[in-house]
Design a protein around this motif. Structure first.
Motif, mmCIF file in Angstrom:
data_model
loop_
_atom_site.group_PDB
_atom_site.id
_atom_site.type_symbol
_atom_site.label_atom_id
_atom_site.label_comp_id
_atom_site.label_asym_id
_atom_site.label_seq_id
_atom_site.Cartn_x
_atom_site.Cartn_y
_atom_site.Cartn_z
ATOM 1 N N VAL A 74 0.833 -1.205 0.000
ATOM 2 C CA VAL A 74 0.000 0.000 0.000
ATOM 3 C C VAL A 74 0.867 1.254 0.000
ATOM 4 O O VAL A 74 0.606 2.211 -0.737
ATOM 5 C CB VAL A 74 -0.950 -0.004 1.213
ATOM 6 C CG1 VAL A 74 -1.734 1.313 1.273
ATOM 7 C CG2 VAL A 74 -1.906 -1.185 1.141
ATOM 8 N N LEU A 75 1.908 1.266 0.826
ATOM 9 C CA LEU A 75 2.764 2.441 0.917
ATOM 10 C C LEU A 75 3.467 2.732 -0.402
ATOM 11 O O LEU A 75 3.676 3.894 -0.764
ATOM 12 C CB LEU A 75 3.808 2.253 2.035
ATOM 13 C CG LEU A 75 3.265 2.194 3.463
ATOM 14 C CD1 LEU A 75 4.406 2.011 4.462
ATOM 15 C CD2 LEU A 75 2.468 3.455 3.805
ATOM 16 N N LEU A 76 3.842 1.684 -1.156
ATOM 17 C CA LEU A 76 4.498 1.891 -2.442
ATOM 18 C C LEU A 76 3.562 2.517 -3.466
ATOM 19 O O LEU A 76 3.998 3.160 -4.419
ATOM 20 C CB LEU A 76 5.029 0.556 -2.987
ATOM 21 C CG LEU A 76 6.304 0.023 -2.333
ATOM 22 C CD1 LEU A 76 6.614 -1.383 -2.839
ATOM 23 C CD2 LEU A 76 7.486 0.952 -2.579
ATOM 24 N N VAL A 77 2.248 2.320 -3.272
ATOM 25 C CA VAL A 77 1.270 2.944 -4.161
ATOM 26 C C VAL A 77 1.096 4.420 -3.816
ATOM 27 O O VAL A 77 0.938 5.273 -4.694
ATOM 28 C CB VAL A 77 -0.086 2.210 -4.066
ATOM 29 C CG1 VAL A 77 -1.171 2.965 -4.838
ATOM 30 C CG2 VAL A 77 0.039 0.787 -4.597
ATOM 31 N N ILE A 78 1.160 4.752 -2.523
ATOM 32 C CA ILE A 78 0.882 6.117 -2.054
ATOM 33 C C ILE A 78 2.104 7.022 -2.150
ATOM 34 O O ILE A 78 1.999 8.178 -2.565
ATOM 35 C CB ILE A 78 0.369 6.089 -0.602
ATOM 36 C CG1 ILE A 78 -0.929 5.281 -0.508
ATOM 37 C CG2 ILE A 78 0.153 7.506 -0.075
ATOM 38 C CD1 ILE A 78 -1.428 5.111 0.914
ATOM 39 N N PHE A 79 3.280 6.507 -1.756
ATOM 40 C CA PHE A 79 4.474 7.343 -1.617
ATOM 41 C C PHE A 79 5.576 6.931 -2.591
ATOM 42 O O PHE A 79 5.584 5.807 -3.091
ATOM 43 C CB PHE A 79 5.029 7.228 -0.182
ATOM 44 C CG PHE A 79 4.065 7.650 0.884
ATOM 45 C CD1 PHE A 79 3.769 8.987 1.100
ATOM 46 C CD2 PHE A 79 3.462 6.703 1.704
ATOM 47 C CE1 PHE A 79 2.886 9.378 2.091
ATOM 48 C CE2 PHE A 79 2.575 7.080 2.701
ATOM 49 C CZ PHE A 79 2.290 8.422 2.891
ATOM 50 N N PRO A 80 6.545 7.839 -2.820
ATOM 51 C CA PRO A 80 7.760 7.457 -3.552
ATOM 52 C C PRO A 80 8.480 6.355 -2.782
ATOM 53 O O PRO A 80 8.353 6.267 -1.551
ATOM 54 C CB PRO A 80 8.587 8.756 -3.570
ATOM 55 C CG PRO A 80 7.594 9.849 -3.339
ATOM 56 C CD PRO A 80 6.537 9.271 -2.449
ATOM 57 N N LEU A 81 9.266 5.539 -3.482
ATOM 58 C CA LEU A 81 9.864 4.366 -2.847
ATOM 59 C C LEU A 81 10.710 4.701 -1.619
ATOM 60 O O LEU A 81 10.542 4.053 -0.575
ATOM 61 C CB LEU A 81 10.683 3.575 -3.880
ATOM 62 C CG LEU A 81 11.139 2.197 -3.397
ATOM 63 C CD1 LEU A 81 11.019 1.175 -4.499
ATOM 64 C CD2 LEU A 81 12.583 2.265 -2.906
ATOM 65 N N PRO A 82 11.647 5.664 -1.649
ATOM 66 C CA PRO A 82 12.439 5.937 -0.444
ATOM 67 C C PRO A 82 11.589 6.339 0.758
ATOM 68 O O PRO A 82 11.838 5.912 1.885
ATOM 69 C CB PRO A 82 13.368 7.082 -0.886
ATOM 70 C CG PRO A 82 13.470 6.924 -2.362
ATOM 71 C CD PRO A 82 12.106 6.467 -2.795
ATOM 72 N N THR A 83 10.550 7.174 0.533
ATOM 73 C CA THR A 83 9.670 7.597 1.621
ATOM 74 C C THR A 83 8.877 6.413 2.172
ATOM 75 O O THR A 83 8.724 6.251 3.383
ATOM 76 C CB THR A 83 8.698 8.688 1.138
ATOM 77 O OG1 THR A 83 9.454 9.810 0.671
ATOM 78 C CG2 THR A 83 7.772 9.140 2.268
ATOM 79 N N ALA A 84 8.375 5.577 1.259
ATOM 80 C CA ALA A 84 7.638 4.389 1.690
ATOM 81 C C ALA A 84 8.527 3.476 2.515
ATOM 82 O O ALA A 84 8.090 2.896 3.527
ATOM 83 C CB ALA A 84 7.102 3.633 0.468
#
Length: 300
Positions: free
Chosen positions: A86-96
């Motif tokens: 889910v986080l990879l869908v919402i945020f850029p990869l480093p932030t996720a």
């Protein structure tokens, strides 16, 4: 106008998803002011809605983190796989990766405390040694993967482990296997964000009983997620950052979900634990392979 709305959209996402600043809001309004009344009215409405959107996103993330921590609290796995997806869908990869690392450190750390009597301490050192070797090797390239590649690698790992004959890789889970698992799983974590399917499958193959698996794996992952936080939060060029209040929320939600999962784990037998854990791994791994292939083919 399309360029203006592209810039506006990026600013709005930053404001909603990353907390944003008053300077971001002022820039958005100045940008709209240069483009005329129609654009100004549209952006003003968007800015007024930021508060409600921010609350909705925060509530959604809270619910997700509690549920995934609960799932990990019961099976010691799967929750992190769902969360990173889910986080990879919402945020850029480093932030996720940074947000996921903090969430998983809180979840695994609290789980290790709750089950500390069942930790097999002799395995921790070998796992950490493997982790450190992988970080040292990976830091030479400071590689940040494409999302599609990360998802495919994430999904394939458990199937590869299951395909290895037992005579090649016995189920003893001795020092060499633990160190090797720590090394490979740490490299996988730096590529995909989680070690889930690989590490879970290795622990399920071991002779450990369910509480030992939950406790020992939690202690191992506390260190591996810590190394991941250092890598994605400080070492790489495109280091990720997350607002402090989001990190605090992630820690609290992870502890709540983990505590709830402890009560459910007590009701499972070792056989039920292994059967359902393997089913969860298969379902999630298959999903990530499929999703990654769809992205690679440009269908989504």
């Amino acid at each position: 106008m399309p360029i203006v709305w592209d810039v506006s959209a990026r600013l709005l996402v930053r404001l909603i998803g990353h907390g944003g600043t008053h300077d971001d809001r002022d820039r958005l309004l100045r940008l709209a002011g240069r483009e005329g009344d129609a654009t100004l009215r549209g952006v003003e409405v968007a800015v007024r809605d930021l508060g409600r959107a921010g609350v909705a996103m925060a509530a959604g993330l809270c619910a997700l983190m509690i549920c995934t921590a609960l799932l990990s609290g019961v099976f010691g796995m799967a929750g992190g796989l769902i969360l990173i997806g889910v986080l990879l869908v919402i945020f850029p990869l480093p932030t996720a990766m940074v947000l996921h690392a903090v969430t998983q450190m809180a979840s695994n750390g609290w789980r290790a405390i709750l089950w500390w009597r069942h930790i097999v301490w002799k395995l921790i050192g070998f796992s950490v040694a493997g982790n450190m070797a992988a970080v040292a090797l990976w830091s030479l390239t400071l590689y940040v993967p494409d999302k599609a590649v990360a998802l495919v690698m994430l999904g394939l790992s458990p199937f590869i482990v299951r395909a290895i004959p037992e005579k090649v890789m016995p189920r003893t889970f001795g020092p060499a296997q633990v160190a090797g698992t720590g090394f490979v799983s740490m490299m996988l974590m730096l590529v995909t964000g989680v070690t889930g399917p690989l590490l879970d499958t290795m622990f399920l193959r071991s002779p450990l009983e369910r509480k030992q698996i939950i406790a020992t794996k939690a202690a191992c992952q506390l260190f591996s997620h810590g190394f991941k936080l250092i890598y994605f939060g400080a070492l790489i060029e495109q280091a990720g950052s997350v607002e402090p209040w989001v990190l605090g929320m992630a820690v609290a939600c992870s502890m709540i979900g983990t505590s709830l999962g402890k009560f459910l784990l007590e009701k499972l037998s070792d056989v039920q634990f292994r059967v359902w854990s393997n089913r969860l791994i298969t379902v999630l791994a298959s999903y990530y392979v499929g999703y990654g292939v769809v992205l690679l083919m440009g269908l989504a």
